[in-house]
Every structure is written in structure tokens, then in C-alpha cells.
Scaffold this motif. Structure first.
Motif, PDB file in Angstrom:
ATOM      1  N   TYR A   5      54.936  35.358  36.828  1.00 44.10           N
ATOM      2  CA  TYR A   5      54.271  36.608  36.448  1.00 44.10           C
ATOM      3  C   TYR A   5      53.378  36.186  35.350  1.00 44.10           C
ATOM      4  O   TYR A   5      52.208  36.717  35.103  1.00 44.10           O
ATOM      5  CB  TYR A   5      55.407  37.679  35.746  1.00 44.10           C
ATOM      6  N   ASP A  65      55.023  36.088  28.894  1.00 42.97           N
ATOM      7  CA  ASP A  65      53.699  35.961  29.578  1.00 42.97           C
ATOM      8  C   ASP A  65      52.594  35.543  28.421  1.00 42.97           C
ATOM      9  O   ASP A  65      51.579  35.044  28.730  1.00 42.97           O
ATOM     10  CB  ASP A  65      53.034  37.079  30.070  1.00 42.97           C
ATOM     11  N   SER A  91      55.539  47.168  27.009  1.00 41.67           N
ATOM     12  CA  SER A  91      54.468  48.231  27.486  1.00 41.67           C
ATOM     13  C   SER A  91      53.603  48.909  26.407  1.00 41.67           C
ATOM     14  O   SER A  91      54.386  49.219  25.474  1.00 41.67           O
ATOM     15  CB  SER A  91      55.424  49.320  28.407  1.00 41.67           C
ATOM     16  N   TRP A 145      54.069  44.030  30.281  1.00 39.75           N
ATOM     17  CA  TRP A 145      53.851  42.451  30.544  1.00 39.75           C
ATOM     18  C   TRP A 145      55.332  41.926  30.051  1.00 39.75           C
ATOM     19  O   TRP A 145      56.246  42.715  29.361  1.00 39.75           O
ATOM     20  CB  TRP A 145      53.058  41.960  29.509  1.00 39.75           C
ATOM     21  N   THR A 162      50.137  40.750  41.556  1.00 40.68           N
ATOM     22  CA  THR A 162      50.853  41.416  40.611  1.00 40.68           C
ATOM     23  C   THR A 162      49.697  42.602  40.018  1.00 40.68           C
ATOM     24  O   THR A 162      50.119  43.591  39.545  1.00 40.68           O
ATOM     25  CB  THR A 162      51.664  41.036  39.233  1.00 40.68           C
ATOM     26  N   TRP A 197      49.991  49.657  30.183  1.00 43.20           N
ATOM     27  CA  TRP A 197      49.664  48.051  30.594  1.00 43.20           C
ATOM     28  C   TRP A 197      51.160  47.599  30.122  1.00 43.20           C
ATOM     29  O   TRP A 197      51.662  47.880  29.023  1.00 43.20           O
ATOM     30  CB  TRP A 197      48.791  47.350  29.812  1.00 43.20           C
ATOM     31  N   TYR A 213      48.562  42.303  37.226  1.00 40.48           N
ATOM     32  CA  TYR A 213      48.837  42.343  35.721  1.00 40.48           C
ATOM     33  C   TYR A 213      47.395  41.957  34.980  1.00 40.48           C
ATOM     34  O   TYR A 213      46.813  40.682  35.343  1.00 40.48           O
ATOM     35  CB  TYR A 213      49.988  41.468  35.475  1.00 40.48           C
ATOM     36  N   SER A 240      42.536  38.585  36.546  1.00 44.79           N
ATOM     37  CA  SER A 240      43.788  39.363  36.483  1.00 44.79           C
ATOM     38  C   SER A 240      44.846  38.280  37.520  1.00 44.79           C
ATOM     39  O   SER A 240      44.305  37.503  37.848  1.00 44.79           O
ATOM     40  CB  SER A 240      43.542  40.691  37.375  1.00 44.79           C
TER      41      SER A 240
END
Length: 420
Positions: free
Chosen positions: A374, A64, A102, A60, A292, A58, A294, A288
Motif C-alpha cells: 500500500y 504509509d 481517515s 491511509w 489502489t 482520504w 491512494y 497516485s
């Protein structure tokens, strides 16, 4: 493996305050937030696999996450880059300044197993049925609970529309230093073709320098169908690494197919999977980013919200918790409508081989706008700016996409198994 650590005997215990079914990102973070912020809550985390988090990575942007969410993630062994990140397109190359993070699932599992009480985690345990009063396991055992949270994987619905993000990544241990100092979030200078057959798709390569000699390379596609030819993707990853001069051994691999939701009837989709009195969280509950895919920022935010509710209202009922999560899901759906509209533009207005132009147009915009995008916090000026200027798609097709209900998601089970 010591079964006494992973398979407690729930039949002899009083009802748990909360049982969380699904030890992926959402379920694991809810358990962690409860442990830290609602220490009197007696929870149980149930995961069907051998490890928490499955086999994923994962990522980001640092922007974020709100401060409390950053604190929740602070105990994990993260990869981080504070020198920004690169993007590359046929007509554009930029370095944007935002810090990037990450987390590998192996580190996710290790941190949670080190911090959570062992008797509150059950691995290799499949739940057969959930209800408002607890969980029935596949082996017939019953776990009673005052509240149940369903964090099992996303399930496609005929009530949702959109496309798919298909990816396969490999972790290389290079013989020599690879020379990268920051991530490449999108290298779309590669051939634009789908990971199967002769169909077109938006394709890019995602690169993370994990150490001076280790690099993660992922081939990613925005495609119309949830199909994967793993051998083709592995070949393309290997070809990209060769072109960069990176020689070495593949030490890990992951693959996946994620929904890119462009529209639909969210209430009907929720009703299709909802269990009365059981809370829904994670991607299954709609949390989600529609474009994207994410999930981590939303998973962290939800975990903290649930923990705060339990800490401040320890007597909240299962029905109230389910309603709380449903309200958050519907609010998230409303708040992300703009991104679903952009998804329709991508999948319906742009021809597959021209989708790269849509992303190139977007990444030419200001860095702060990209950050807010994002994070799912685009302002109204941001939204107007993204849609202004020379349109990257034909106007008649854009108008049709704007008012389209979207192409229904394929509801067949997804096969993401790949050869080692």
C-alpha cells in the motif's frame, strides 16, 4: 460569506512567490507545508469550489507516511483505528494489525482555513489560463507570480491505459450502536457485479466506524468503464446496511470515479497537459498508487519536498520548480511500474467475475508485505512472493497481459454527480 476574506484583490499586489491552482488534497497540503516550513514564501491558493478539498474522504495506513508526513497531518481532526482492520473474501477472513487513518474533506477545509492566512486563500475562483508568469482568472483578472503549481484534477489521456475504480459511500447515523471497533477495508463476500448493466466487475464494500453510532459504508468496483449508476449503488449500500442491522439516517454521501493506471506512455501524457514553466502536482501530475488509487501519502511527501526546496533555495525559478516536479513524477512512474503490471493482470488476465480471486490471493499474504504494498515500497522478495504459488489467473492470459500495452483510458469527461 465575507468576500474580503475569500476574494482578495490581486491586481493591487506585487507578484506572488507561488500561486497554487487547485485547492484539493495536493494543493492544500502544498500550501500548508509552505506555510509551516517556508514562512517567508508569499503564496496564494486558488480553488474553484466553495471549500478546499471538495467532497471526499482520504484514507491511509499509518505505515504509509514517514515521520515528517505524519507531522504534517497531525493538526487535522482524523479518524484513527489502532486495532488493525478486517478483510473478508468468499474463502478468507483476516484481521491485519496495521493502524489506519481517515480524513474527511470537511475537516481538511476547516483545518486549512483555521491555519492558513485568509488573504492567501481564494475560494469560488476559477482559473481560466495558467502560464509561467501567473494565472488569468475566468473573470479576466490577472494574478502575477514567480512560480505556478497546477494541482487541478486528473485528466485522462489517450497515452495512458487502465481501468477505473468506481465508488459511492454513505455516512449513516445509526439508531443503535453498530458494534464495529475497526475498519473493514474490503468485504468482498458480496455479489460480484458491476454498478451498471450486466457487465461484471470486482466489487467490495468498505466500512469505517466513525463513532459508536456512526458508520461510513462505501460500495466500490474495479470496472472496465468509467460509468456509474448512482441509484444502483445507493440501493446496494442500503441493502448492506440492512443486512448488518444498521438502521438510521444518511447524513452525508460522496461518490467518485478514479483511474487505475496499468501502463502507457507517461512522458507523452505529461506533455499533453504540461504548460511551459508551470509545475504539475497531485493526481494530475501522476502522483497516485497505480492499483489502489491512494493519493495522500504521495501528496504529503510532495508537499514537503516542494516546501523544502523553496525554504532552502528561495530564489529557485518557476522553470526549475517545474523541472523538479517533473523529475519526481517520472521517478514515481518508474518506481511504481510493478503495480501497473499487477493492474494489467487484474484488468486483462483475470476475467471480470474472477478478479476477486486475485485480491483474495494477495490478502492471504503476510501483513508486513501488505503494508509495504500500500505504501508503494514493495521489496523484491515481496514482488516475487505476490507472483508465486498457484496463479490466480490463467497463465496464457497472464503472459499476454505482461507484454500488453493496456487498454487506453476513456478520455470522455467523467460524470460523478449523484442524487442527494
Amino acid at each position: 460569506m465575507n468576500d474580503s476574506l475569500h476574494h482578495p484583490a490581486p491586481d493591487s499586489m506585487a507578484p506572488h512567490d507561488i500561486v497554487i491552482v487547485g485547492g484539493g488534497l495536493a494543493g492544500g497540503l502544498i500550501a500548508l507545508a509552505l506555510h509551516r516550513h517556508a514562512p517567508d514564501c508569499r503564496f496564494l491558493l486558488i480553488e474553484a469550489g466553495r471549500t478546499l478539498g471538495g467532497h471526499h474522504r482520504w484514507s491511509w495506513f499509518e505505515t504509509d507516511l514517514a515521520p515528517q508526513a505524519r507531522a504534517l497531518m497531525a493538526g487535522f481532526d482524523l479518524n484513527g483505528w489502532d486495532e488493525g482492520y478486517d478483510i473478508t473474501f468468499p474463502g478468507l477472513g483476516r484481521t491485519l494489525p496495521t493502524s489506519y487513518r481517515s480524513l474527511a474533506s470537511a475537516e481538511f477545509h476547516a483545518r486549512l482555513m483555521a491555519e492558513l492566512p485568509r488573504e492567501q486563500v481564494m475560494l469560488e475562483t476559477k482559473a481560466a489560463q495558467l502560464d509561467a508568469d501567473g494565472v488569468t482568472l475566468a473573470d479576466g483578472r490577472r494574478i502575477d507570480a514567480r512560480r505556478v503549481i497546477d494541482c487541478r484534477p486528473f485528466r485522462a489521456s489517450r497515452h495512458l491505459a487502465g481501468g477505473w475504480q468506481v465508488f459511492l459511500g454513505q455516512h449513516f447515523a445509526c439508531e443503535e450502536p453498530h458494534g464495529l471497533t475497526r475498519p473493514v477495508i474490503m468485504d468482498a463476500s458480496v455479489e460480484q457485479s458491476a454498478p451498471y448493466g450486466n457487465e461484471a466487475a470486482y466489487r467490495f464494500v468498505y466500512v469505517l466506524p466513525l463513532s459508536p453510532t456512526e458508520v461510513f459504508v462505501e460500495d466500490t468496483y474495479y470496472a472496465d468503464q468509467p460509468k456509474m449508476d448512482a441509484e444502483v449503488l445507493k440501493g446496494r449500500v442500503a441493502a448492506y446496511a440492512r443486512a448488518k442491522g444498521w438502521k438510521g439516517e444518511v447524513i452525508d454521501q460522496e461518490a467518485g470515479i478514479l483511474p487505475v493506471v496499468s501502463g502507457g506512455n507517461f512522458r507523452a501524457a505529461l506533455a499533453e497537459i504540461a504548460i511551459p514553466g508551470v509545475a504539475l502536482a497531485g493526481a494530475r501530475g501522476g502522483f497516485s498508487h497505480p492499483l489502489t488509487s491512494y493519493t495522500l501519502p504521495f501528496a504529503a511527501d510532495n508537499a514537503l519536498a516542494i516546501a523544502r526546496l523553496i525554504a532552502t533555495r528561495p530564489g529557485v525559478s518557476g522553470n526549475e520548480l517545474a523541472a523538479f516536479c517533473e523529475r519526481r513524477a517520472k521517478r514515481h512512474w518508474r518506481a511504481t511500474g510493478y503495480y501497473r503490471m499487477l493492474s494489467r493482470m487484474l484488468f486483462e488476465a483475470a476475467k471480470p467475475d474472477k478478479r476477486v480471486v486475485v485480491f483474495e490471493h494477495f490478502y492471504a499474504l503476510r501483513g508486513r508485505l501488505v503494508e509495504r504494498f500500500y505504501a508503494g515500497r514493495s521489496t523484491w522478495p515481496d514482488r516475487l512472493r505476490i507472483l508465486s504459488g498457484k496463479p490466480p489467473v490463467p497463465i496464457p492470459r497472464a503472459i499476454r497481459a505482461l507484454f500488453s500495452s493496456g487498454k487506453p483510458l476513456d478520455t470522455k469527461p467523467l460524470n460523478t454527480e449523484t442524487p442527494a
